[in-house]
Design a protein around this motif. Structure first.
Motif, short mmCIF file in Angstrom:
data_model
loop_
_atom_site.label_atom_id
_atom_site.label_comp_id
_atom_site.label_asym_id
_atom_site.label_seq_id
_atom_site.Cartn_x
_atom_site.Cartn_y
_atom_site.Cartn_z
N SER A 1 29.32 -15.76 18.99
CA SER A 1 28.06 -15.67 18.25
C SER A 1 27.27 -14.45 18.69
O SER A 1 27.39 -13.97 19.82
CB SER A 1 27.21 -16.92 18.51
N LEU A 2 26.43 -13.97 17.80
CA LEU A 2 25.45 -12.95 18.16
C LEU A 2 24.41 -13.59 19.07
O LEU A 2 23.87 -14.65 18.75
CB LEU A 2 24.78 -12.38 16.92
N SER A 3 24.12 -12.96 20.19
CA SER A 3 23.12 -13.50 21.11
C SER A 3 21.78 -12.79 20.97
O SER A 3 20.87 -13.03 21.77
CB SER A 3 23.61 -13.40 22.56
N ALA A 4 21.65 -11.94 19.98
CA ALA A 4 20.39 -11.26 19.69
C ALA A 4 20.43 -10.81 18.23
O ALA A 4 21.52 -10.60 17.68
CB ALA A 4 20.17 -10.08 20.62
N PRO A 5 19.27 -10.66 17.59
CA PRO A 5 19.27 -10.12 16.24
C PRO A 5 19.82 -8.70 16.21
O PRO A 5 19.81 -7.99 17.21
CB PRO A 5 17.78 -10.14 15.85
N VAL A 6 20.29 -8.29 15.05
CA VAL A 6 20.82 -6.94 14.89
C VAL A 6 19.67 -5.95 14.87
O VAL A 6 18.72 -6.08 14.10
CB VAL A 6 21.63 -6.83 13.58
N ARG A 7 19.75 -4.93 15.76
CA ARG A 7 18.75 -3.87 15.81
C ARG A 7 19.42 -2.54 16.10
O ARG A 7 20.36 -2.48 16.91
CB ARG A 7 17.70 -4.14 16.89
N ASP A 8 18.92 -1.50 15.47
CA ASP A 8 19.39 -0.14 15.76
C ASP A 8 20.91 -0.05 15.67
O ASP A 8 21.57 0.58 16.51
CB ASP A 8 18.93 0.30 17.16
N ASP A 9 21.48 -0.67 14.62
CA ASP A 9 22.93 -0.63 14.41
C ASP A 9 23.71 -1.17 15.60
O ASP A 9 24.83 -0.73 15.87
CB ASP A 9 23.39 0.79 14.08
N THR A 10 23.11 -2.12 16.33
CA THR A 10 23.75 -2.68 17.52
C THR A 10 23.90 -4.19 17.39
O THR A 10 22.95 -4.89 17.03
CB THR A 10 22.94 -2.34 18.78
N LEU A 11 25.10 -4.66 17.69
CA LEU A 11 25.40 -6.09 17.76
C LEU A 11 25.59 -6.46 19.22
O LEU A 11 26.13 -5.68 20.01
CB LEU A 11 26.68 -6.41 16.99
#
Length: 471
Positions: free
Chosen positions: A299-309
């Motif tokens: 799972s993603l452990s943070a929202p997507v920001r600055d083209d970073t997963l």
């Protein structure tokens, strides 16, 4: 510093942390996700059952009543064969990773339906083979052994027999007692053999009287198989390859988060176009030795920001231990996003997030992004001890910023006091029955928590979870 409250009524109860608002810099707000098409589980289930009814109707229209024993066996063989063929199509569709289905139904539910459907399909294939053999033996007035040799002389039946053997191999390796002893790569290779089995079964079906007897039926049956084949190729092969070429994902950082836990940051071009929502997961393939052959669901452990997963991984096996040794620059193939543990499931203003162990990862992203004012969002985080709390500082910062309630429920699972018992849950969340609950944790903890939540007054329809062991 935040206040610390204790439950003095039991000596084994570890202090709970409840955080008040304190000034803290707010993280940059993630971009709102684009609307996506979702197919509700009930609609998909009804469509599957409706298709089975249509197949049975097709059999009924063509059936010719007869008192002869061989005709009786043949009629039963035709019905079970048609239903088995339709069932194989459904199984393939459930695992085609069609976004509208994945986002609406949820990957874990699809996997459970696939496993249950597989048992029915194997049963139908076995019944079809037995009925056809008995019918042929009666018709030719031979014993079963002689009849078996005679049937295998037909090319279409020989193809179906080979396909049946492949399906049986898939079923055996999927049994819980066997799968735990089989390497994932072997299990996956056997499952790919199921595609060949489906193709062999299709050849057999086209030769049968139920399909071959009508040009319209043959065309419809072929179109159904062709559509599922296109969906499989598109979403399981073309879309991941296109995404890999478009986004050029690479590892940019591997960060220690605690004992045996790391966060991996992956950056690429135009990542926002993936439309990943907090609570969803990808299947990750890291292109380095020991990892490239297996797609791992995290799972993603943070929202997507600055083209970073970002994913956060605990070392629980060979593959997850190798992730700790990743270095910046490693190419990444990410298939997804998948899963339905997202904000769209929410039906109430107040939300309880209930996490266990590394199950905090999707809930951490939801904790930051679910809309709500002070007191609307509560997070309960269950762990055996303080060292098992993953992303603790981030959770505390989010709670301060949002003025949200955050409780750390520490203690071993075999302790006499259960902080997830119905009474304890109602003590922590007095209006618990008015909440939506998002739940993620180890399977045993999730099952026990679900039962306790229901006993505490939360309707089962408002308990939202995904078991990533089945995803």
């Amino acid at each position: 510093m935040p206040d610390v409250t204790t439950e003095a009524s039991h000596p084994l109860y570890v202090p709970l942390r409840r955080l008040r608002a304190e000034p803290a810099p707010a993280p940059p707000a993630p971009a709102p996700p684009l609307p996506v098409l979702r197919l509700a589980p009930g609609r998909l289930r009804n469509a599957i059952l409706g298709g089975a009814g249509a197949v049975a109707l097709l059999w009924g229209v063509q059936a010719r009543p007869s008192a002869r024993l061989d005709a009786f066996f043949a009629s039963g063989a035709h019905l079970t064969g048609l239903l088995a063929g339709y069932g194989v199509l459904v199984l393939l569709l459930l695992m085609a990773r069609v976004p509208a289905v994945e986002h609406g139904v949820g990957a874990d539910r699809l996997a459970r339906w696939h496993a249950l459907g597989g048992r029915y399909v194997l049963g139908l294939i076995g019944a079809h083979a037995l009925l056809a053999l008995c019918g042929y033996a009666v018709h030719t007035r031979t014993d079963l052994v002689t009849a078996t040799g005679g049937l295998l002389g037909y090319g279409a039946i020989a193809a179906a027999t080979a396909g049946t053997a492949l399906f049986v191999a898939v079923g055996v390796t999927s049994a819980r007692a066997v799968r735990s002893r089989v390497r994932h790569e072997i299990w996956r290779a056997v499952h790919l053999g199921g595609l060949l089995a489906a193709a062999l079964g299709f050849v057999h079906q086209l030769a049968g009287p139920d399909i071959a007897g009508s040009l319209l039926v043959r065309w419809l049956w072929s179109m159904a198989h062709g559509t599922v084949a296109v969906l499989l190729l598109w979403y399981r092969l073309v879309v991941p390859v296109r995404a890999a070429l478009r986004h050029e994902l690479r590892v940019v950082e591997v960060r220690d988060e605690g004992p045996g836990v790391v966060s991996v940051l992956v950056r690429g071009r135009g990542v926002a176009r993936l439309c990943a929502e907090p609570g969803q997961f990808f299947r990750w393939r890291f292109l380095r030795r020991g990892l490239w052959a297996t797609a791992l669901p995290f799972s993603l452990s943070a929202p997507v920001r600055d083209d970073t997963l970002r994913i956060t991984v605990k070392a629980l096996g060979d593959h997850t231990r190798r992730i700790r040794r990743l270095r910046p620059g490693v190419r990444v193939l990410a298939s997804g996003p998948f899963g339905a543990l997202t904000a769209h499931r929410r039906t109430r203003r107040k939300v309880l997030l209930l996490a266990g162990g590394v199950g905090i990862t999707p809930l951490r992203a939801l904790f930051e992004t679910l809309p709500g004012g002070p007191g609307d969002v509560t997070l309960l985080y269950r762990a055996s001890d303080a060292a098992g709390l993953v992303l603790r500082e981030e959770l505390e910062a989010i709670a301060r910023e949002r003025q949200a309630a955050l409780h750390f429920l520490l203690g071993r699972s075999d302790d006499s006091f259960d902080p997830l018992a119905p009474r304890a849950l109602r003590h922590l969340v007095p209006d618990l029955a008015a909440h939506d609950v998002y739940l993620c944790g180890p399977p045993a903890m999730a099952r026990a928590a679900t039962a306790n939540l229901i006993r505490a007054g939360v309707p089962a329809s408002r308990i939202h979870s995904e078991d990533f062991d089945h995803a």
